[in-house]
Enzyme design. Sequence first.
Site, PDB file in Angstrom:
ATOM      1  N   THR A  53       0.734  -1.407  -0.073  1.00  0.00           N
ATOM      2  CA  THR A  53      -0.011   0.103   0.133  1.00  0.00           C
ATOM      3  C   THR A  53       0.902   1.207  -0.005  1.00  0.00           C
ATOM      4  O   THR A  53       2.015   1.222   0.573  1.00  0.00           O
ATOM      5  CB  THR A  53      -0.805  -0.047   1.381  1.00  0.00           C
ATOM      6  OG1 THR A  53      -1.749  -1.126   1.198  1.00  0.00           O
ATOM      7  CG2 THR A  53      -1.393   1.374   1.733  1.00  0.00           C
ATOM      8  N   ARG A  96     -14.465  -7.169   0.295  1.00  0.00           N
ATOM      9  CA  ARG A  96     -13.446  -7.026   1.280  1.00  0.00           C
ATOM     10  C   ARG A  96     -12.943  -5.472   1.136  1.00  0.00           C
ATOM     11  O   ARG A  96     -12.239  -4.962   0.059  1.00  0.00           O
ATOM     12  CB  ARG A  96     -12.355  -7.944   1.270  1.00  0.00           C
ATOM     13  CG  ARG A  96     -11.547  -7.737   2.492  1.00  0.00           C
ATOM     14  CD  ARG A  96     -10.341  -6.854   2.197  1.00  0.00           C
ATOM     15  NE  ARG A  96      -9.223  -6.857   3.350  1.00  0.00           N
ATOM     16  CZ  ARG A  96      -8.001  -6.210   3.330  1.00  0.00           C
ATOM     17  NH1 ARG A  96      -7.781  -5.395   2.239  1.00  0.00           N
ATOM     18  NH2 ARG A  96      -7.444  -6.349   4.048  1.00  0.00           N
ATOM     19  N   GLY A 100     -10.271  -2.696   3.299  1.00  0.00           N
ATOM     20  CA  GLY A 100      -8.946  -2.891   4.378  1.00  0.00           C
ATOM     21  C   GLY A 100      -9.182  -1.555   5.073  1.00  0.00           C
ATOM     22  O   GLY A 100     -10.136  -0.912   5.344  1.00  0.00           O
ATOM     23  N   THR A 135       0.137   0.772   6.707  1.00  0.00           N
ATOM     24  CA  THR A 135       0.045  -0.227   5.807  1.00  0.00           C
ATOM     25  C   THR A 135       0.414  -1.415   6.752  1.00  0.00           C
ATOM     26  O   THR A 135       1.151  -1.632   7.504  1.00  0.00           O
ATOM     27  CB  THR A 135       1.354  -0.120   4.709  1.00  0.00           C
ATOM     28  OG1 THR A 135       1.423  -1.439   3.992  1.00  0.00           O
ATOM     29  CG2 THR A 135       2.733   0.125   5.633  1.00  0.00           C
TER      30      THR A 135
HETATM   31  N1  ASP Z   1      -3.565  -2.304   4.789  1.00  0.00           N
HETATM   32  C1  ASP Z   1      -3.967  -2.867   3.277  1.00  0.00           C
HETATM   33  C2  ASP Z   1      -5.129  -3.616   3.464  1.00  0.00           C
HETATM   34  O1  ASP Z   1      -5.377  -4.287   4.358  1.00  0.00           O
HETATM   35  C3  ASP Z   1      -2.829  -3.497   2.799  1.00  0.00           C
HETATM   36  C4  ASP Z   1      -1.483  -2.996   2.861  1.00  0.00           C
HETATM   37  O2  ASP Z   1      -0.923  -2.347   3.666  1.00  0.00           O
HETATM   38  O3  ASP Z   1      -0.845  -3.334   1.794  1.00  0.00           O
HETATM   39  O4  ASP Z   1      -5.915  -3.289   2.593  1.00  0.00           O
END
Ligand code: ASP
Length: 342
Positions: free
Chosen positions: A210, A238, A240, A261
């Site tokens: 992310t 879903r 996040g 992230t």
């Molecule tokens: N935090 C993000 C999610 O769970 C994933 C990531 O940090 O790459 O969607």
Amino acid sequence: MKKHLYILCLFLLAGFVGLAQGKPDYGKITLVIHGGAGTITKANMTLEKERAYKEKLNEALQTGYAVLAKGGTSLDAVEAAVRVMEDSPLFNAGKGAVFTNEGKNELDAAIMDGKTLKAGAIASVTTIRNPISTARAVMEQSEHVMMIGAGAEKFAKEKGQEIVDPSYFHTETRYQQLQKLKDKEKTELDHGSGSGSAEKIFIEGKKFGTVGAVALDAYGNLAAATSTGGMTNKRYGRVGDAPIIGAGTYADNNTCAVSATGHGEYFIRSVVAHDIAALMEYKGYALQQAADEVVMNKLVKRGGEGGVIAVDSKGNVAMPFNSAGMYRGYIKNGKAEVAIYK
Ligand code: ASP
């Protein structure tokens, strides 16, 4: 003599008025970015890849900093920095978004203004080239905080945001990552031990990727922005932590700006970004102390892998992560630093 005194008084008065009006302070401007945390080790990285990541991180830092140095706002700076990373296939946001279980790319993003505490977010969109800009449009051009799916896309179109065909987000590397994860899942279903393994496989591709940015501008205002494709193999609908205000993204001039992230489910349940701000506000923690408490202690105990970037109103920077690595960097006084591993 009297005349001199009079002029001196005028100068002093102008100084006080300037201070009261919050004269720009360019000495403090700061930008911090991340390009994701996870199992990122030197052992599984080539020199070429490492160089490519560092170059892009630097480009994002310079782009955002140029905005701040010209007197632009922290909001403009975080948006500009995130857009650079969204347009790169290297990161799990925009162009380089990961694939869902159904083989699609569904994007989430959020932005928050620490001065007004206004926020904007979008989730599960498949045709918006730069989700961070649409999140900003939600904040500034609608009366809402969050829009999702088809509605968010309709809004983006109406506001003149760039719309692309979903195939724009298809990159072979990310597609192969999904296939690998699906194969593992199938093997686990056929021969696995059962309980808990599905979640283990879900986080197997732990290079979260992310992107995010936080900034302090010359007027003392903070802002935070986060953009993501989510997690490889995520199921239908879903969402996040990235677009959830207080979980993956938060900014308040009184405390700090945070972008996270990591494994989103854990970050949502721990309300990570707001928890850091709350420790500062209610317990008087310093930025680093607050960020460490949440990322290196609380999240670790709960099994939540990942990290955050944060900046406070004095320009202090914190970038803790509990995973093997996190693409990250900051720029202050025109000097940029980027790093990947511990
Ligand atoms: N935090 C993000 C999610 O769970 C994933 C990531 O940090 O790459 O969607």
